[in-house]
Enzyme design. Structure first.
Site, short mmCIF file in Angstrom:
data_model
loop_
_atom_site.label_atom_id
_atom_site.label_comp_id
_atom_site.label_asym_id
_atom_site.label_seq_id
_atom_site.Cartn_x
_atom_site.Cartn_y
_atom_site.Cartn_z
N HIS A 58 0.92 -1.35 0.08
CA HIS A 58 0.02 -0.03 0.02
C HIS A 58 0.96 1.26 -0.05
CE1 HIS A 58 -4.16 1.15 -0.01
NE2 HIS A 58 -4.45 1.42 1.29
N ASN A 110 -6.50 6.90 4.31
CA ASN A 110 -7.93 6.96 4.09
C ASN A 110 -8.22 8.54 4.30
OD1 ASN A 110 -7.92 4.51 4.18
ND2 ASN A 110 -9.53 4.13 5.68
N ASP A 135 -0.85 2.55 -5.38
CA ASP A 135 -1.06 1.01 -5.77
C ASP A 135 -2.17 0.74 -6.56
OD1 ASP A 135 -2.14 1.97 -3.05
OD2 ASP A 135 -2.67 -0.22 -2.97
#
Length: 226
Positions: A58, A110, A135
């Site tokens: 990530h 997020n 990603d």
């Protein structure tokens, strides 16, 4: 005012001061740049802060920003540094065709837009000059593809950017990490540390330089043929 009232006020003031001095500093309190350098481009690497996540799939956006800066060490590229009042780390990218600023959000993935959008607004940089490196599950590992806009395909970092910028029309450098193996959840897969060198990082860094120097279409022609 009665003496016992004065004592009670003093006591509660001391308690409040203790908790205020003990709390984690807000981003706006972290020492950093007082003035941002001028820039025409933002190069944003998506990822999660802290050592726990630095080697995960990530975090390929973070890895790519590091590569871009490492390539410029002979020219004394400055390290990423905090910006007072903003939830980002930044560093100029020397030798870019136009003035560009490497950026990491200091929030978790997020909430990436909470740092990037105010920075873009402060510098007057439109979405078409914001390059976001991230990603991509829907590409084979190491494959790099470039595009402008489009759906977020469930990527929470992109969702936050879209929400905070108010548009999807920023540029994307997508680094393939492939889909997880059968029986493994997507969160477990993207947040698992990997021991091997993540493929595609160098190509993605090339893509960033090409976009800035020659535009998206020319960069697509070159990168998509690799």
């Amino acid at each position: 005012m009665a003496p016992h009232t004065i004592d009670r006020v003093s006591f509660f003031s001391r308690i409040q001061a203790f908790f205020q001095s003990s709390r984690t500093p807000e981003v706006s309190e972290v020492p950093g740049h007082t003035d941002l350098p001028e820039a025409r481009w933002l190069v944003v690497g998506l990822g999660n802060p802290s050592a726990k996540y630095e080697s995960t799939r990530h975090n390929v956006g973070y890895m790519c920003v590091d590569t871009l800066l490492d390539r410029r060490t002979d020219n004394a590229a400055p390290p990423l540094a905090p910006v007072r009042g903003l939830k980002v780390l930044t560093a100029p990218l020397p030798d870019a065709a136009e003035r560009a600023l490497a950026v990491r959000s200091t929030t978790f993935m997020n909430h990436s837009g909470q740092g990037v959008a105010p920075l873009a607004e402060k510098l007057g940089i439109p979405p078409e000059r914001i390059i976001v490196i991230h990603d991509e599950l829907d590409l084979p590992a190491g494959k790099v593809r470039l595009k402008k806009g489009g759906n977020e395909n469930g990527h929470n970092g992109l969702k936050s950017l879209t929400q905070e910028l108010g548009t999807r029309d920023y540029l994307r450098v997508r680094i393939g990490i492939s889909r997880p193996p059968t029986g493994m959840s997507v969160p477990d897969y993207v947040l698992a540390p990997v021991t091997e060198q993540q493929p595609g990082i160098d190509v993605a860094a090339d893509a960033v330089d090409l976009i800035i120097a020659r535009g998206l279409a020319a960069a697509q022609n070159e990168i998509h043929s690799r």
